[in-house]
Design a protein around this motif. Structure first.
Motif, PDB file in Angstrom:
ATOM      1  N   ALA A  47      21.182  64.870 -23.478  1.00  0.00           N
ATOM      2  CA  ALA A  47      22.386  65.283 -22.602  1.00  0.00           C
ATOM      3  C   ALA A  47      22.066  66.164 -21.719  1.00  0.00           C
ATOM      4  N   GLU A  48      21.193  66.930 -22.022  1.00  0.00           N
ATOM      5  CA  GLU A  48      20.599  68.183 -21.063  1.00  0.00           C
ATOM      6  C   GLU A  48      19.782  67.381 -20.091  1.00  0.00           C
ATOM      7  N   ASP A  49      19.141  66.423 -20.711  1.00  0.00           N
ATOM      8  CA  ASP A  49      18.119  65.602 -19.626  1.00  0.00           C
ATOM      9  C   ASP A  49      19.013  64.866 -18.678  1.00  0.00           C
ATOM     10  N   LEU A  50      20.105  64.142 -19.125  1.00  0.00           N
ATOM     11  CA  LEU A  50      20.780  63.409 -18.083  1.00  0.00           C
ATOM     12  C   LEU A  50      21.396  64.452 -16.826  1.00  0.00           C
ATOM     13  N   ALA A  51      21.969  65.645 -17.630  1.00  0.00           N
ATOM     14  CA  ALA A  51      22.380  66.428 -16.476  1.00  0.00           C
ATOM     15  C   ALA A  51      21.465  67.091 -15.463  1.00  0.00           C
ATOM     16  N   LYS A  52      20.343  67.673 -16.072  1.00  0.00           N
ATOM     17  CA  LYS A  52      19.280  68.236 -15.491  1.00  0.00           C
ATOM     18  C   LYS A  52      18.511  67.239 -14.409  1.00  0.00           C
ATOM     19  N   ASN A  53      18.271  66.153 -14.791  1.00  0.00           N
ATOM     20  CA  ASN A  53      17.700  65.088 -13.764  1.00  0.00           C
ATOM     21  C   ASN A  53      18.499  64.106 -13.236  1.00  0.00           C
ATOM     22  N   GLY A 106      25.333  65.281 -28.847  1.00  0.00           N
ATOM     23  CA  GLY A 106      24.989  66.509 -27.774  1.00  0.00           C
ATOM     24  C   GLY A 106      25.946  66.196 -26.886  1.00  0.00           C
ATOM     25  N   TRP A 107      26.184  67.503 -26.257  1.00  0.00           N
ATOM     26  CA  TRP A 107      27.299  67.624 -25.005  1.00  0.00           C
ATOM     27  C   TRP A 107      26.685  68.935 -24.135  1.00  0.00           C
ATOM     28  N   VAL A 108      26.815  68.431 -22.803  1.00  0.00           N
ATOM     29  CA  VAL A 108      26.364  69.252 -21.895  1.00  0.00           C
ATOM     30  C   VAL A 108      27.400  69.533 -20.769  1.00  0.00           C
ATOM     31  N   ASN A 109      27.692  70.570 -20.216  1.00  0.00           N
ATOM     32  CA  ASN A 109      28.641  70.665 -18.994  1.00  0.00           C
ATOM     33  C   ASN A 109      27.664  71.439 -17.826  1.00  0.00           C
ATOM     34  N   ASN A 110      27.325  70.834 -16.952  1.00  0.00           N
ATOM     35  CA  ASN A 110      26.469  71.295 -15.857  1.00  0.00           C
ATOM     36  C   ASN A 110      27.224  70.932 -14.264  1.00  0.00           C
ATOM     37  N   PRO A 111      27.986  71.934 -13.850  1.00  0.00           N
ATOM     38  CA  PRO A 111      28.946  71.581 -12.717  1.00  0.00           C
ATOM     39  C   PRO A 111      27.945  71.185 -11.546  1.00  0.00           C
ATOM     40  N   ASN A 112      26.759  71.226 -11.438  1.00  0.00           N
ATOM     41  CA  ASN A 112      25.692  71.110 -10.594  1.00  0.00           C
ATOM     42  C   ASN A 112      25.119  69.404 -10.639  1.00  0.00           C
ATOM     43  N   SER A 113      25.737  68.614 -11.650  1.00  0.00           N
ATOM     44  CA  SER A 113      25.154  67.521 -11.790  1.00  0.00           C
ATOM     45  C   SER A 113      26.325  66.448 -11.247  1.00  0.00           C
ATOM     46  N   GLU A 114      25.966  65.374 -10.957  1.00  0.00           N
ATOM     47  CA  GLU A 114      26.952  64.282 -10.623  1.00  0.00           C
ATOM     48  C   GLU A 114      28.278  64.050 -11.177  1.00  0.00           C
ATOM     49  N   TYR A 115      28.051  63.950 -12.696  1.00  0.00           N
ATOM     50  CA  TYR A 115      29.073  63.641 -13.519  1.00  0.00           C
ATOM     51  C   TYR A 115      29.856  65.098 -14.239  1.00  0.00           C
ATOM     52  N   GLN A 116      28.859  66.153 -14.143  1.00  0.00           N
ATOM     53  CA  GLN A 116      29.418  67.468 -14.724  1.00  0.00           C
ATOM     54  C   GLN A 116      29.126  67.371 -16.267  1.00  0.00           C
ATOM     55  N   THR A 117      29.871  66.559 -16.987  1.00  0.00           N
ATOM     56  CA  THR A 117      29.634  66.669 -18.490  1.00  0.00           C
ATOM     57  C   THR A 117      29.181  65.250 -19.018  1.00  0.00           C
ATOM     58  N   TYR A 118      28.302  65.520 -19.893  1.00  0.00           N
ATOM     59  CA  TYR A 118      27.493  64.413 -20.498  1.00  0.00           C
ATOM     60  C   TYR A 118      27.604  64.456 -21.995  1.00  0.00           C
ATOM     61  N   LEU A 119      27.956  63.297 -22.682  1.00  0.00           N
ATOM     62  CA  LEU A 119      27.881  63.402 -24.298  1.00  0.00           C
ATOM     63  C   LEU A 119      27.070  62.219 -24.871  1.00  0.00           C
ATOM     64  N   VAL A 120      26.282  62.503 -25.575  1.00  0.00           N
ATOM     65  CA  VAL A 120      25.329  61.621 -26.327  1.00  0.00           C
ATOM     66  C   VAL A 120      25.756  61.391 -27.667  1.00  0.00           C
ATOM     67  N   VAL A 121      25.780  60.176 -28.201  1.00  0.00           N
ATOM     68  CA  VAL A 121      26.289  60.302 -29.712  1.00  0.00           C
ATOM     69  C   VAL A 121      25.078  59.181 -30.306  1.00  0.00           C
ATOM     70  N   VAL A 122      24.411  59.847 -31.062  1.00  0.00           N
ATOM     71  CA  VAL A 122      23.310  59.006 -31.886  1.00  0.00           C
ATOM     72  C   VAL A 122      23.624  58.515 -33.218  1.00  0.00           C
ATOM     73  N   ILE A 123      23.663  57.399 -33.703  1.00  0.00           N
ATOM     74  CA  ILE A 123      23.918  57.026 -35.086  1.00  0.00           C
ATOM     75  C   ILE A 123      22.804  56.234 -35.612  1.00  0.00           C
ATOM     76  N   ALA A 124      22.553  56.548 -36.793  1.00  0.00           N
ATOM     77  CA  ALA A 124      21.261  55.739 -37.316  1.00  0.00           C
ATOM     78  C   ALA A 124      21.232  55.913 -38.900  1.00  0.00           C
ATOM     79  N   ARG A 125      20.239  55.285 -39.437  1.00  0.00           N
ATOM     80  CA  ARG A 125      20.082  55.317 -40.877  1.00  0.00           C
ATOM     81  C   ARG A 125      18.520  55.189 -41.126  1.00  0.00           C
ATOM     82  N   HIS A 126      17.958  55.779 -42.267  1.00  0.00           N
ATOM     83  CA  HIS A 126      16.636  55.582 -42.353  1.00  0.00           C
ATOM     84  C   HIS A 126      16.131  54.324 -42.990  1.00  0.00           C
TER      85      HIS A 126
END
Length: 190
Positions: free
Chosen positions: A74-80, A168-188
């Protein structure tokens, strides 16, 4: 000296409050997702599409490793300033999940851009609203055509096996969408 100490203390408290609020909002989204998984049709009106006919699924378990991967993404999406399952380096989330130490099946890393575990949302007011956005999946009425819904609610056999989750969640007002959510679902053990 006391003024400097009070200034540092104030900054720490403000940043911890913001971090705490973010964590509480992510926790709310996690709990909401599990409520929907337990009784999908009850949430049809709130999600904006009929969830009737979707089988209830077990509650997902919070996984700190997956949460760290989701937060980093989420942070990478906003930062880049991009919005894609594959990062600018050409890697999908399978790579990062495995790199973080979460065991994935053999073959899941053969293609660096592979992603079998991630849903992304952007532009929503908060993490819970992002979960609703993903479940609505552009008003798609046919469940098996609604990829995010299939992933989050474990509608098919493949995604129904997911038991661990990180958000993961980020709010970056300087990015295109400002907010980004990432949901990861898995199992071993797939």
């Amino acid at each position: 000296m006391i003024k400097a100490f009070l200034l540092v203390l104030t900054i720490l408290l403000i940043s911890q409050t913001s971090f705490y609020s973010q964590n509480e909002a992510v926790k709310e989204a996690f709990l909401y997702l599990n409520k929907v998984r337990a009784n999908p049709s009850l949430y049809s009106k709130e999600v904006g599409v009929s969830l009737s006919g979707i089988e209830a699924r077990q509650a997902l378990k919070w996984n700190d490793t997956l949460a760290k991967v989701a937060q980093t993404k989420a942070e990478d999406l906003a930062k880049n300033n991009y919005f894609d399952h594959v990062d600018p380096k050409g890697y999908g989330l399978n790579y990062y999940v495995a790199k973080a130490g979460y065991k994935l099946p053999d073959g899941w890393l053969d293609e660096p851009s592979a992603n079998y575990v991630e849903s992304l949302a952007a532009g929503s007011a908060n993490p819970k609203a992002s979960i609703i956005q993903l479940l609505n999946d552009n008003d798609e009425p046919v469940h098996d055509k609604a990829g995010h819904r299939v992933h989050l609610l474990g509608i098919d056999e493949f995604f129904g096996k997911g038991v661990d989750v990180g958000i993961g969640w980020v709010n970056n007002p300087n990015s295109e969408y400002q907010t980004y959510l990432v949901v990861v679902i898995a199992r071993h053990n797939w």
